[in-house]
Design a protein around this motif. Sequence first.
Motif, PDB file in Angstrom:
ATOM      1  N   GLU A 107       3.224 -23.821  11.519  1.00 13.44           N
ATOM      2  CA  GLU A 107       4.380 -23.117  11.439  1.00 13.44           C
ATOM      3  C   GLU A 107       3.836 -21.896  10.746  1.00 13.44           C
ATOM      4  O   GLU A 107       3.274 -21.748   9.979  1.00 13.44           O
ATOM      5  N   ARG A 108       4.845 -20.553  11.364  1.00 10.20           N
ATOM      6  CA  ARG A 108       4.506 -19.361  10.637  1.00 10.20           C
ATOM      7  C   ARG A 108       5.570 -19.475   9.391  1.00 10.20           C
ATOM      8  O   ARG A 108       6.793 -19.485   9.463  1.00 10.20           O
ATOM      9  N   ILE A 109       4.866 -19.031   8.209  1.00  7.16           N
ATOM     10  CA  ILE A 109       5.520 -19.194   6.969  1.00  7.16           C
ATOM     11  C   ILE A 109       5.728 -18.092   6.099  1.00  7.16           C
ATOM     12  O   ILE A 109       6.626 -17.846   5.210  1.00  7.16           O
ATOM     13  N   ALA A 110       4.943 -17.149   6.836  1.00  7.39           N
ATOM     14  CA  ALA A 110       5.081 -15.672   5.915  1.00  7.39           C
ATOM     15  C   ALA A 110       4.459 -14.591   6.668  1.00  7.39           C
ATOM     16  O   ALA A 110       3.709 -15.059   7.722  1.00  7.39           O
ATOM     17  N   GLN A 111       4.409 -13.488   6.196  1.00  9.35           N
ATOM     18  CA  GLN A 111       3.746 -12.320   6.870  1.00  9.35           C
ATOM     19  C   GLN A 111       2.653 -11.559   5.919  1.00  9.35           C
ATOM     20  O   GLN A 111       3.052 -11.699   4.799  1.00  9.35           O
ATOM     21  N   MET A 112       1.657 -11.205   6.493  1.00  7.61           N
ATOM     22  CA  MET A 112       0.718 -10.447   5.499  1.00  7.61           C
ATOM     23  C   MET A 112       0.631  -9.081   6.163  1.00  7.61           C
ATOM     24  O   MET A 112       0.561  -8.738   7.312  1.00  7.61           O
ATOM     25  N   VAL A 113       0.616  -8.128   5.106  1.00  6.39           N
ATOM     26  CA  VAL A 113       0.548  -6.531   5.395  1.00  6.39           C
ATOM     27  C   VAL A 113      -0.782  -6.226   4.678  1.00  6.39           C
ATOM     28  O   VAL A 113      -0.723  -6.272   3.437  1.00  6.39           O
ATOM     29  N   ILE A 114      -1.563  -5.356   5.295  1.00  7.26           N
ATOM     30  CA  ILE A 114      -2.865  -4.810   4.589  1.00  7.26           C
ATOM     31  C   ILE A 114      -2.590  -3.406   4.151  1.00  7.26           C
ATOM     32  O   ILE A 114      -1.876  -2.568   4.903  1.00  7.26           O
ATOM     33  N   ALA A 115      -2.487  -3.076   3.095  1.00  5.58           N
ATOM     34  CA  ALA A 115      -1.944  -1.721   2.358  1.00  5.58           C
ATOM     35  C   ALA A 115      -3.247  -1.164   1.461  1.00  5.58           C
ATOM     36  O   ALA A 115      -3.496  -1.954   0.785  1.00  5.58           O
ATOM     37  N   LYS A 116      -3.228   0.027   1.693  1.00  2.00           N
ATOM     38  CA  LYS A 116      -4.006   1.035   0.790  1.00  2.00           C
ATOM     39  C   LYS A 116      -3.264   1.229  -0.561  1.00  2.00           C
ATOM     40  O   LYS A 116      -2.183   1.373  -0.662  1.00  2.00           O
ATOM     41  N   HIS A 117      -4.064   1.345  -1.705  1.00  2.00           N
ATOM     42  CA  HIS A 117      -3.318   1.375  -3.102  1.00  2.00           C
ATOM     43  C   HIS A 117      -4.246   2.354  -3.786  1.00  2.00           C
ATOM     44  O   HIS A 117      -5.379   2.593  -3.614  1.00  2.00           O
ATOM     45  N   GLU A 118      -3.695   3.001  -4.897  1.00  2.00           N
ATOM     46  CA  GLU A 118      -4.276   3.755  -5.813  1.00  2.00           C
ATOM     47  C   GLU A 118      -4.488   3.231  -7.164  1.00  2.00           C
ATOM     48  O   GLU A 118      -3.782   2.153  -7.257  1.00  2.00           O
ATOM     49  N   ARG A 119      -5.468   3.711  -7.834  1.00  2.00           N
ATOM     50  CA  ARG A 119      -5.719   3.184  -9.173  1.00  2.00           C
ATOM     51  C   ARG A 119      -5.037   4.123 -10.163  1.00  2.00           C
ATOM     52  O   ARG A 119      -5.546   5.337 -10.011  1.00  2.00           O
ATOM     53  N   ALA A 120      -4.078   3.711 -11.024  1.00  2.00           N
ATOM     54  CA  ALA A 120      -3.666   4.532 -11.961  1.00  2.00           C
ATOM     55  C   ALA A 120      -4.549   4.914 -13.158  1.00  2.00           C
ATOM     56  O   ALA A 120      -5.270   3.827 -13.693  1.00  2.00           O
ATOM     57  N   GLU A 121      -4.590   6.042 -13.634  1.00  2.00           N
ATOM     58  CA  GLU A 121      -5.272   6.306 -14.975  1.00  2.00           C
ATOM     59  C   GLU A 121      -4.166   6.810 -16.185  1.00  2.00           C
ATOM     60  O   GLU A 121      -3.473   7.851 -15.752  1.00  2.00           O
ATOM     61  N   TRP A 122      -3.832   5.938 -16.811  1.00  3.77           N
ATOM     62  CA  TRP A 122      -2.778   6.142 -17.929  1.00  3.77           C
ATOM     63  C   TRP A 122      -3.218   7.512 -18.783  1.00  3.77           C
ATOM     64  O   TRP A 122      -4.309   7.740 -19.314  1.00  3.77           O
ATOM     65  N   VAL A 123      -2.181   8.433 -18.924  1.00  2.00           N
ATOM     66  CA  VAL A 123      -2.382   9.482 -19.705  1.00  2.00           C
ATOM     67  C   VAL A 123      -1.333   9.667 -20.848  1.00  2.00           C
ATOM     68  O   VAL A 123      -0.339   9.679 -20.338  1.00  2.00           O
ATOM     69  N   GLU A 124      -1.605   9.325 -21.964  1.00  8.48           N
ATOM     70  CA  GLU A 124      -0.571   8.884 -23.098  1.00  8.48           C
ATOM     71  C   GLU A 124       0.026  10.434 -23.532  1.00  8.48           C
ATOM     72  O   GLU A 124      -0.574  11.306 -23.627  1.00  8.48           O
ATOM     73  N   VAL A 125       1.369  10.377 -23.580  1.00  8.72           N
ATOM     74  CA  VAL A 125       1.921  11.641 -23.916  1.00  8.72           C
ATOM     75  C   VAL A 125       3.095  11.148 -24.942  1.00  8.72           C
ATOM     76  O   VAL A 125       3.530  10.098 -25.086  1.00  8.72           O
ATOM     77  N   THR A 126       3.826  12.301 -25.380  1.00  6.24           N
ATOM     78  CA  THR A 126       4.918  12.084 -26.343  1.00  6.24           C
ATOM     79  C   THR A 126       6.287  12.476 -25.814  1.00  6.24           C
ATOM     80  O   THR A 126       7.445  12.090 -26.200  1.00  6.24           O
ATOM     81  N   GLU A 127       6.269  13.081 -24.698  1.00  4.64           N
ATOM     82  CA  GLU A 127       7.574  13.451 -23.853  1.00  4.64           C
ATOM     83  C   GLU A 127       7.278  13.328 -22.422  1.00  4.64           C
ATOM     84  O   GLU A 127       6.106  13.700 -21.797  1.00  4.64           O
ATOM     85  N   LEU A 128       8.246  12.851 -21.590  1.00  5.01           N
ATOM     86  CA  LEU A 128       8.169  13.087 -20.004  1.00  5.01           C
ATOM     87  C   LEU A 128       9.079  14.121 -19.740  1.00  5.01           C
ATOM     88  O   LEU A 128      10.157  14.411 -20.294  1.00  5.01           O
ATOM     89  N   SER A 129       8.887  14.666 -18.460  1.00  7.02           N
ATOM     90  CA  SER A 129       9.730  15.574 -17.782  1.00  7.02           C
ATOM     91  C   SER A 129      11.009  15.262 -17.556  1.00  7.02           C
ATOM     92  O   SER A 129      11.353  14.061 -17.249  1.00  7.02           O
ATOM     93  N   ASP A 130      11.988  15.990 -17.748  1.00  4.61           N
ATOM     94  CA  ASP A 130      13.519  15.789 -17.407  1.00  4.61           C
ATOM     95  C   ASP A 130      13.676  15.809 -15.760  1.00  4.61           C
ATOM     96  O   ASP A 130      12.971  16.435 -14.915  1.00  4.61           O
ATOM     97  N   THR A 131      14.530  14.766 -15.445  1.00  3.29           N
ATOM     98  CA  THR A 131      15.056  14.687 -14.070  1.00  3.29           C
ATOM     99  C   THR A 131      16.667  14.792 -14.143  1.00  3.29           C
ATOM    100  O   THR A 131      17.091  14.410 -15.311  1.00  3.29           O
ATOM    101  N   SER A 132      17.302  14.895 -13.060  1.00  2.00           N
ATOM    102  CA  SER A 132      18.728  14.998 -12.911  1.00  2.00           C
ATOM    103  C   SER A 132      19.109  13.246 -13.168  1.00  2.00           C
ATOM    104  O   SER A 132      20.313  12.976 -13.620  1.00  2.00           O
ATOM    105  N   ARG A 133      18.256  12.262 -12.867  1.00  2.00           N
ATOM    106  CA  ARG A 133      18.498  10.680 -12.972  1.00  2.00           C
ATOM    107  C   ARG A 133      18.463  10.477 -14.446  1.00  2.00           C
ATOM    108  O   ARG A 133      19.243   9.632 -14.948  1.00  2.00           O
TER     109      ARG A 133
END
Length: 144
Positions: A107-133
Amino acid sequence: MQVHIINKSEHDLPNYETIASAGMDLRANIDEAITLAPLERTIIKTGLFIELPIGYEAQVRPRSGLAAKKGVTVLNAPGTIDADYRGEVGVILVNLSNEDFTIENGERIAQMVIAKHERAEWVEVTELSDTSRGAGGFGSTGVK
């Protein structure tokens, strides 16, 4: 792209049903039918073992028809198969309906999608930029 796969099931390899399909159906590879009671979950094996290139993942997602018609879905959707995983692909299914659901071999139970992804490198800061949200979340942008 080419992906190495071992198929220990009796079923055909997953394939794209149309030229524009993003996902390939995964089939249950079980010795006997499995019945899921309401709110019950289990891991269904597929008989597939894959070797993805680094920088890619396989996402295991619900099949929309199975979810809409039967209330059966992938519990950790999307499930992630990492490039260094070499075990059998399994699908965590849950029955969210009020009725028993029986899974048959093939039985078909699920689907599989192959996807490219990036690896993040954290840059610790004290403030984030403002947005309207800003910090608004969980419905803060309205209901319509």
